[in-house]
Design a protein around this motif. Sequence first.
Motif, PDB file in Angstrom:
ATOM      1  N   GLU A 133       0.828  -1.205   0.000  1.00 53.43           N
ATOM      2  CA  GLU A 133       0.000   0.000   0.000  1.00 53.43           C
ATOM      3  C   GLU A 133       0.860   1.252   0.000  1.00 53.43           C
ATOM      4  O   GLU A 133       0.498   2.261  -0.608  1.00 53.43           O
ATOM      5  CB  GLU A 133      -0.940   0.000   1.204  1.00 53.43           C
ATOM      6  CG  GLU A 133      -2.173  -0.863   1.021  1.00 53.43           C
ATOM      7  CD  GLU A 133      -2.995  -0.437  -0.185  1.00 53.43           C
ATOM      8  OE1 GLU A 133      -3.204   0.775  -0.379  1.00 53.43           O
ATOM      9  OE2 GLU A 133      -3.411  -1.316  -0.955  1.00 53.43           O
ATOM     10  N   ARG A 193       1.849   1.799  -3.562  1.00 55.65           N
ATOM     11  CA  ARG A 193       0.725   2.336  -4.337  1.00 55.65           C
ATOM     12  C   ARG A 193       0.509   3.810  -4.013  1.00 55.65           C
ATOM     13  O   ARG A 193       0.235   4.622  -4.900  1.00 55.65           O
ATOM     14  CB  ARG A 193      -0.547   1.531  -4.050  1.00 55.65           C
ATOM     15  CG  ARG A 193      -0.465   0.075  -4.505  1.00 55.65           C
ATOM     16  CD  ARG A 193      -1.801  -0.640  -4.315  1.00 55.65           C
ATOM     17  NE  ARG A 193      -1.661  -2.066  -4.546  1.00 55.65           N
ATOM     18  CZ  ARG A 193      -1.621  -2.988  -3.599  1.00 55.65           C
ATOM     19  NH1 ARG A 193      -1.733  -2.625  -2.320  1.00 55.65           N
ATOM     20  NH2 ARG A 193      -1.481  -4.270  -3.903  1.00 55.65           N
ATOM     21  N   GLY A 204      -5.345   3.676 -11.247  1.00 54.35           N
ATOM     22  CA  GLY A 204      -4.390   3.064 -10.340  1.00 54.35           C
ATOM     23  C   GLY A 204      -3.050   3.768 -10.361  1.00 54.35           C
ATOM     24  O   GLY A 204      -2.835   4.741 -11.089  1.00 54.35           O
ATOM     25  N   PRO A 205      -2.105   3.279  -9.560  1.00 57.24           N
ATOM     26  CA  PRO A 205      -0.784   3.910  -9.497  1.00 57.24           C
ATOM     27  C   PRO A 205      -0.023   3.762 -10.806  1.00 57.24           C
ATOM     28  O   PRO A 205      -0.116   2.732 -11.482  1.00 57.24           O
ATOM     29  CB  PRO A 205      -0.099   3.153  -8.356  1.00 57.24           C
ATOM     30  CG  PRO A 205      -0.806   1.835  -8.278  1.00 57.24           C
ATOM     31  CD  PRO A 205      -2.217   2.104  -8.671  1.00 57.24           C
ATOM     32  N   CYS A 206       0.727   4.787 -11.143  1.00 58.04           N
ATOM     33  CA  CYS A 206       1.540   4.791 -12.360  1.00 58.04           C
ATOM     34  C   CYS A 206       2.875   5.458 -12.064  1.00 58.04           C
ATOM     35  O   CYS A 206       2.979   6.288 -11.157  1.00 58.04           O
ATOM     36  CB  CYS A 206       0.853   5.562 -13.491  1.00 58.04           C
ATOM     37  SG  CYS A 206      -0.646   4.801 -14.127  1.00 58.04           S
ATOM     38  N   TYR A 213       2.941   6.204  -5.693  1.00 59.66           N
ATOM     39  CA  TYR A 213       2.865   6.366  -7.143  1.00 59.66           C
ATOM     40  C   TYR A 213       1.440   6.582  -7.655  1.00 59.66           C
ATOM     41  O   TYR A 213       1.126   6.232  -8.774  1.00 59.66           O
ATOM     42  CB  TYR A 213       3.507   5.152  -7.830  1.00 59.66           C
ATOM     43  CG  TYR A 213       5.004   5.155  -7.669  1.00 59.66           C
ATOM     44  CD1 TYR A 213       5.789   6.125  -8.294  1.00 59.66           C
ATOM     45  CD2 TYR A 213       5.638   4.221  -6.855  1.00 59.66           C
ATOM     46  CE1 TYR A 213       7.161   6.152  -8.119  1.00 59.66           C
ATOM     47  CE2 TYR A 213       7.016   4.245  -6.687  1.00 59.66           C
ATOM     48  CZ  TYR A 213       7.772   5.205  -7.320  1.00 59.66           C
ATOM     49  OH  TYR A 213       9.137   5.238  -7.149  1.00 59.66           O
ATOM     50  N   ARG A 214       0.618   7.190  -6.836  1.00 58.70           N
ATOM     51  CA  ARG A 214      -0.679   7.613  -7.335  1.00 58.70           C
ATOM     52  C   ARG A 214      -0.605   9.096  -7.668  1.00 58.70           C
ATOM     53  O   ARG A 214       0.222   9.842  -7.144  1.00 58.70           O
ATOM     54  CB  ARG A 214      -1.793   7.349  -6.335  1.00 58.70           C
ATOM     55  CG  ARG A 214      -1.740   8.209  -5.064  1.00 58.70           C
ATOM     56  CD  ARG A 214      -3.131   8.505  -4.535  1.00 58.70           C
ATOM     57  NE  ARG A 214      -3.815   9.499  -5.351  1.00 58.70           N
ATOM     58  CZ  ARG A 214      -4.957  10.076  -4.998  1.00 58.70           C
ATOM     59  NH1 ARG A 214      -5.554   9.737  -3.878  1.00 58.70           N
ATOM     60  NH2 ARG A 214      -5.529  10.982  -5.777  1.00 58.70           N
ATOM     61  N   LEU A 228      -7.367   8.544  -9.088  1.00 62.38           N
ATOM     62  CA  LEU A 228      -7.098   7.156  -8.757  1.00 62.38           C
ATOM     63  C   LEU A 228      -7.690   6.178  -9.767  1.00 62.38           C
ATOM     64  O   LEU A 228      -7.489   4.978  -9.661  1.00 62.38           O
ATOM     65  CB  LEU A 228      -7.690   6.827  -7.385  1.00 62.38           C
ATOM     66  CG  LEU A 228      -6.881   7.267  -6.166  1.00 62.38           C
ATOM     67  CD1 LEU A 228      -7.684   7.011  -4.904  1.00 62.38           C
ATOM     68  CD2 LEU A 228      -5.567   6.529  -6.097  1.00 62.38           C
ATOM     69  N   ARG A 285       1.512  -2.424 -11.218  1.00 68.70           N
ATOM     70  CA  ARG A 285       0.659  -3.456 -10.617  1.00 68.70           C
ATOM     71  C   ARG A 285       1.418  -4.072  -9.441  1.00 68.70           C
ATOM     72  O   ARG A 285       2.390  -4.797  -9.632  1.00 68.70           O
ATOM     73  CB  ARG A 285       0.287  -4.516 -11.648  1.00 68.70           C
ATOM     74  CG  ARG A 285      -0.454  -3.976 -12.856  1.00 68.70           C
ATOM     75  CD  ARG A 285      -0.784  -5.096 -13.836  1.00 68.70           C
ATOM     76  NE  ARG A 285      -1.701  -6.068 -13.237  1.00 68.70           N
ATOM     77  CZ  ARG A 285      -2.004  -7.243 -13.806  1.00 68.70           C
ATOM     78  NH1 ARG A 285      -1.428  -7.584 -14.959  1.00 68.70           N
ATOM     79  NH2 ARG A 285      -2.841  -8.084 -13.215  1.00 68.70           N
ATOM     80  N   VAL A 286       0.966  -3.754  -8.232  1.00 63.03           N
ATOM     81  CA  VAL A 286       1.667  -4.168  -7.018  1.00 63.03           C
ATOM     82  C   VAL A 286       0.879  -5.271  -6.330  1.00 63.03           C
ATOM     83  O   VAL A 286      -0.308  -5.117  -6.044  1.00 63.03           O
ATOM     84  CB  VAL A 286       1.854  -2.980  -6.057  1.00 63.03           C
ATOM     85  CG1 VAL A 286       2.664  -3.410  -4.843  1.00 63.03           C
ATOM     86  CG2 VAL A 286       2.531  -1.814  -6.765  1.00 63.03           C
ATOM     87  N   ASP A 346      -9.091   8.339   0.039  1.00 65.64           N
ATOM     88  CA  ASP A 346      -7.698   8.135  -0.336  1.00 65.64           C
ATOM     89  C   ASP A 346      -6.986   9.435  -0.697  1.00 65.64           C
ATOM     90  O   ASP A 346      -5.758   9.487  -0.698  1.00 65.64           O
ATOM     91  CB  ASP A 346      -7.602   7.158  -1.515  1.00 65.64           C
ATOM     92  CG  ASP A 346      -7.974   5.742  -1.120  1.00 65.64           C
ATOM     93  OD1 ASP A 346      -7.740   5.377   0.048  1.00 65.64           O
ATOM     94  OD2 ASP A 346      -8.501   5.010  -1.975  1.00 65.64           O
TER      95      ASP A 346
END
Length: 352
Positions: A55, A58, A69-71, A61-62, A66, A78-79, A226
């Motif tokens: 987490e 994630r 997802g995180p990039c 890298y958000r 959202l 993809r975690v 979030d």
Amino acid sequence: MNSAIRTGLVVGKFWPPHWGHQLLLETAAAQVAELVVLVYANPDSARHPAAVRAEWLRALYRGDELADGPCIGATPLRVFALSAAADGVPPDAADDHTQREFVKQWLARQGMQVDVVFSSEAYGPGFAAHLGVAHVEVDAARALVPVSGTLARANPAAAARYLHPLVAAQLGAVPPAPVPRVVLLGAESSGKSTLCEALAQACGTAWVPEYGRTLHEQKNGNLDFDDLLYIARRHAELEDEAAERARGVLFCDTNAATTALYSYYYFHRCDPALQAMAAVCGQRYAHTFVCAPTVPFEQDGWRGPEALRSFQHGAILMQLDFYGIPYTLVEGTVTERVAQVRTALGDGLVQR
């Protein structure tokens, strides 16, 4: 990005994630269309297990949204957090073949195919060969980022300079700053943003606006739960960036502790990572000032009702007392408040 390389893979404990890990991930993301990250250890951390560390990644890298997802840049991240109980993670002491075969079988069960492994460890080439894919080594000598997870766990304070502020806070540490930070707190429409800018001008230095306000306006007031952790993370990053160009002192409008208050206000709960960032505010800032809510209230369309100011002010003071953070209350006109702050800090700190 090499269009022939579709999916990259990084595996590790990330216990805790440090700048070396982030260098690895960011280097990998620049070369693939998608990056898969596996986070696991056996035995695992009882306090910060793989699911929690995943987490953190994630959260690091958000972006402002959202939805996707995180990039890292344009590369999706993809975690996956794995565990011994749910996934059969082998002991850390298991031999190389067992470790490699575990990942190979896990990928097969997920129907995943990777094209390249990125690592900063000696196991990397053999691991990639077992999977039948290419390998890219990233700073294996630790020349760019001289830290390891083992060192960070053993001495978080000494390793804090190599940790993102979000991660460092989880270990109760604060990265060193090139200049002292001074934070201004206050209820809505208490004059803190105006005072922060005036102080920076008077002292010939930089200041950091409240990022929560920026995102609040960008999202037309529709913040998600979030978003609050993201606000604290992004504000800390903006502080670090501004500190590099500040002279003598950096003035900061709001901190993670106030962001945590808003999390409870809006959602009646607070992310543990945000709680940890709030808890180290006493270490992060050299001095805390609170603006008394005595200036005329200005409703700009984004604030709550004027009656809320008194409650917010009291909540901020209660939180500071709870954390044992000393503070100075400032009142009067902007000019008077600037003088009060400069007197409290001393000429040596704020001399232009």
